[in-house]
Design a protein around this motif. Structure first.
Motif, short mmCIF file in Angstrom:
data_model
loop_
_atom_site.label_atom_id
_atom_site.label_comp_id
_atom_site.label_asym_id
_atom_site.label_seq_id
_atom_site.Cartn_x
_atom_site.Cartn_y
_atom_site.Cartn_z
N ARG A 51 30.30 33.72 14.46
CA ARG A 51 29.90 34.00 13.08
C ARG A 51 30.18 32.78 12.20
O ARG A 51 31.02 31.93 12.53
CB ARG A 51 30.62 35.23 12.54
N THR A 52 29.48 32.73 11.06
CA THR A 52 29.65 31.62 10.12
C THR A 52 29.97 32.18 8.74
O THR A 52 29.22 33.01 8.22
CB THR A 52 28.37 30.76 10.05
N PRO A 53 31.08 31.75 8.13
CA PRO A 53 31.43 32.25 6.79
C PRO A 53 30.39 31.82 5.74
O PRO A 53 29.69 30.82 5.91
CB PRO A 53 32.79 31.60 6.51
N GLY A 54 30.33 32.57 4.66
CA GLY A 54 29.47 32.19 3.55
C GLY A 54 30.06 31.03 2.77
O GLY A 54 31.20 30.62 2.98
N TYR A 55 29.29 30.51 1.83
CA TYR A 55 29.77 29.37 1.05
C TYR A 55 29.00 29.26 -0.26
O TYR A 55 27.95 29.88 -0.46
CB TYR A 55 29.63 28.07 1.84
N ALA A 56 29.54 28.46 -1.16
CA ALA A 56 28.88 28.10 -2.42
C ALA A 56 29.10 26.61 -2.63
O ALA A 56 30.25 26.13 -2.59
CB ALA A 56 29.46 28.90 -3.59
N VAL A 57 28.03 25.87 -2.82
CA VAL A 57 28.09 24.40 -2.92
C VAL A 57 27.30 23.96 -4.14
O VAL A 57 26.20 24.47 -4.41
CB VAL A 57 27.51 23.74 -1.64
N VAL A 58 27.86 23.00 -4.87
CA VAL A 58 27.18 22.45 -6.05
C VAL A 58 26.75 21.02 -5.76
O VAL A 58 27.56 20.18 -5.31
CB VAL A 58 28.12 22.48 -7.28
#
Length: 331
Positions: A268-275
């Protein structure tokens, strides 16, 4: 391996002002001629993927430990594959500034050279790739629907698609190791894809636009209804576009949910938030344009991984980085 191909295609459009009909067709043939064979398998040997189906029945979709194996290359037999693809679509005006688009496609794809004959380390994916010279051609039938709106201050698009494939070709990790590298085998199973994507651009001010977008795809093999490998999760983006004179500024937030719909042996791959941030300044002269630009990646230096990457378990995506460019255009 020597590869040669030949294809012919035809396109036709019927325009009735508010409605357009589009048609297309393609006939192709691909020939593969290996220079030599590693070992004999027998021309009449059945081609199947029972080892993949057996692995799909294992619980947990994973392997506790990868085992070192010694693989023998398959007989690099000659292949000639011929098939046709056809498509038809309609483009119809709806409300003012809006259109409806519908397309049907029957696709034919011959296996690629690497899918048939690769046998050895692949530096880009850090794996030991094993092709299958007996892969069959991949065929599919699909429909997609789209609603589009393009007005002065609002631009939007919403798409939905469904594709059903016979003999869908994809790389499969059986949980084995060859020469210290994880083994990747090219295999095929029947599969189906369902997905949607949407985008909306709104002008808050003539020099300021809000940009929104999202996409999602659900892809499964239809033998055991197991998710296919390396399918991206639900993703979204939020950005603004500031344009004043020759200056342009575009910050953007990229969001992705966790991906826990995984294939056998996949993690599985964790979610993320990138700017991210892009900025540029353009100077226009007669017959010449100068553009100075800077791109800033992953401003928050977030550690994240791309589920679609072959090497996501070994290497994360790029950390904080800056790129400066200068472009000169003549016209």
């Amino acid at each position: 391996v020597s590869q040669s191909g030949f294809a012919v295609f035809a396109l036709e459009e019927l325009d009735f002002e508010r409605v357009k009909f589009q048609f297309g067709g393609r006939l192709e043939t691909q020939k593969y001629r290996p220079a030599f064979s590693e070992r004999g398998m027998g021309e009449g040997e059945d081609h199947d993927h029972d080892h993949v189906e057996d692995d799909l029945e294992e619980e947990g979709h994973g392997h506790e430990e990868e085992e070192e194996h010694h693989h023998e290359p398959a007989d690099a037999i000659q292949r000639t594959l011929t098939g046709a693809s056809v498509s038809a679509g309609v483009h119809a005006d709806t409300w003012k500034d809006g259109v409806f688009v519908m397309n049907y496609a029957h696709s034919y794809r011959a296996p690629a050279l690497e899918e048939l004959y690769n046998f050895g380390p692949h530096a880009g994916t850090l794996s030991f790739e094993i092709g299958d010279p007996r892969l069959e051609a991949e065929t599919g039938n699909g429909m997609d629907f789209s609603l589009r709106h393009n007005a002065g201050r609002v631009r939007g698009e919403f798409n939905v698609f469904y594709y059903d494939f016979d003999n869908f070709i994809f790389p499969f990790a059986p949980g084995e190791v060859e020469g210290g590298l994880p083994v990747i085998e090219f295999t095929q199973l029947d599969a189906r894809f369902v997905g949607t994507e949407a985008g909306l651009d709104v002008a808050i001010h003539p020099n300021l636009w809000l940009n929104l977008g999202a996409d999602f795809v659900d892809a499964q093999e239809t033998v055991r209804n197991t998710p296919l490998p390396r399918i991206p999760p639900l993703r979204g983006k939020i950005g603004v576009d500031v344009d004043y004179g020759g200056f342009r500024l575009t910050p953007q937030l990229i969001l992705a949910s966790q991906q826990d719909q995984t294939f056998t042996g996949e993690t599985r791959t964790p979610g993320y938030a990138v700017v991210n941030l892009k900025a540029s300044y353009t100077i226009a002269r007669q017959h010449l344009v100068h553009q100075f630009a800077v791109n800033v990646f992953n401003i928050g230096d977030r550690l994240y991984r791309n589920h679609s990457s072959y090497i996501k378990d070994l290497a994360p995506e790029i950390g904080r980085g800056v790129r400066f460019t200068y472009t000169m255009r003549f016209f």
